[in-house]
Write an enzyme that holds these catalytic residues in place. Structure first.
Site: not given
Ligand code: PMV
Length: 305
Positions: A93, A95, A98-99, A101, A103, A144
């Site tokens: 999903p 936003g 789970l990273g 973008s 991935a 990420d």
């Molecule tokens: O929510 P995600 O999967 O984009 O993870 C962000 C992780 C953060 O620590 C909030 C941002 C970062 O660049 O490390």
């Protein structure tokens, strides 16, 4: 992966240390099995299609659409090449912490490499994907894209080389989606703003997260799940003080703890997104998953790669 033409970027959860990692503290991330698969084929022109989103973009460095800019960056790493159609299938999903973008970026660059016969170390792929990530997240820490390319259980700190975290035994987390999404860039900026307006308290809070990361790493190494669970709870409390939780996230964490989870927290950027809950064992993880009233899955972490 048996199909050698298929690029892959994995999703991830951050066990401990998100946001603090942007400000120089360490964090522990774990790759998850779900991710993005992508394949490049010869096309009439460069084009990226993304399913199940139904998105089609052409590379364009000046476009307002971030995906068009990111795709342009991904292709800029290659020398002479024919026009390529890249087709990506996303299992994460967006936003939701789970990273997704990262991935996607890793999968697209990997797919193009594979089509062109370019051999690249996964760590180098992570570096290239940072440029893709910057389009979406401004100044991301790099955790990420590293987790998306390298996978496994990782300790990441800006300016240091990434380290594999050894675990005594596999352990199980339930990943549950609150149904709310957020923009990482906005959440990261909110924390940065807090750091500007309340530098002393914020600095202390981020350092506290850094200590929790050290404790979590030792607990994983020792197979001490009770301590690991407490570090997740402790990390969640600090993230809450930065306004990164929501009522839905709180409810999910509480429901997981009531079902016997050893700890639970928001993961990733927060402001909604996913919660992770540490289970006692594999069977317990399934029971926790089944008690939660939302989409959730079980992930085994810390297994031999
Ligand atoms: O929510 P995600 O999967 O984009 O993870 C962000 C992780 C953060 O620590 C909030 C941002 C970062 O660049 O490390």
């Amino acid at each position: 992966m048996s199909d050698r033409t298929l690029g892959f970027g994995g999703g991830k959860v951050i066990l401990v240390g998100e946001h603090a990692v942007v400000h120089g503290q360490p964090a522990i991330a774990a790759g998850v099995r779900r991710g993005v698969r992508a394949r490049a084929t010869l096309g009439p022109r460069d084009r990226l299609s993304i399913e199940p989103w139904g998105v089609r973009v052409e590379p364009n460095a000046a476009a307002s659409e971030p995906l068009a800019r990111a795709f342009d960056r991904a292709l800029a790493f290659q020398g002479q090449r024919p026009p390529l159609e890249v087709h990506a299938e996303v299992e994460l999903p967006p936003g939701a912490g789970l990273g997704c973008s990262a991935a996607l970026g890793v999968a697209v660059i990997d797919a193009v490499d594979r089509y062109l016969g370019v051999r690249r170390e996964r760590a180098d792929l992570a570096e290239l994907a940072l440029s893709w990530e910057r389009v979406f997240h401004g100044a991301p820490s790099g955790i990420d894209n590293t987790a998306a390319a390298v996978g496994g259980l990782l300790r990441f700190q800006r300016g240091s080389s990434v380290q594999v975290v050894r675990s005594r035994a596999p352990f199980y987390v339930v990943v549950a989606h609150s149904g709310e999404s957020s923009e990482t860039k906005v959440m990261v900026e909110a924390v940065a703003e807090r750091c500007r307006t309340e530098p002393v308290e914020s600095g202390r809070a981020l350092e506290q997260i850094g200590h929790l990361v050290d404790q979590a790493e030792a607990a994983i190494r020792d197979g001490d799940l009770n301590t690991l669970g407490r570090t997740l709870d402790g990390n969640h409390r600090v993230l809450r003080t930065f306004g990164l939780s929501t009522p839905k996230v709180e409810n999910l964490c509480e429901a997981a703890r009531r079902a016997g989870a050893l700890g639970a927290k928001v993961t990733g950027a927060g402001g909604g997104g996913c919660v992770i809950a540490l289970a006692q064992d594999a069977d317990h993880a399934i029971r926790v998953r089944d008690t939660l009233p939302v989409d959730a899955f079980v992930e085994e972490l810390g297994h031999a790669a």
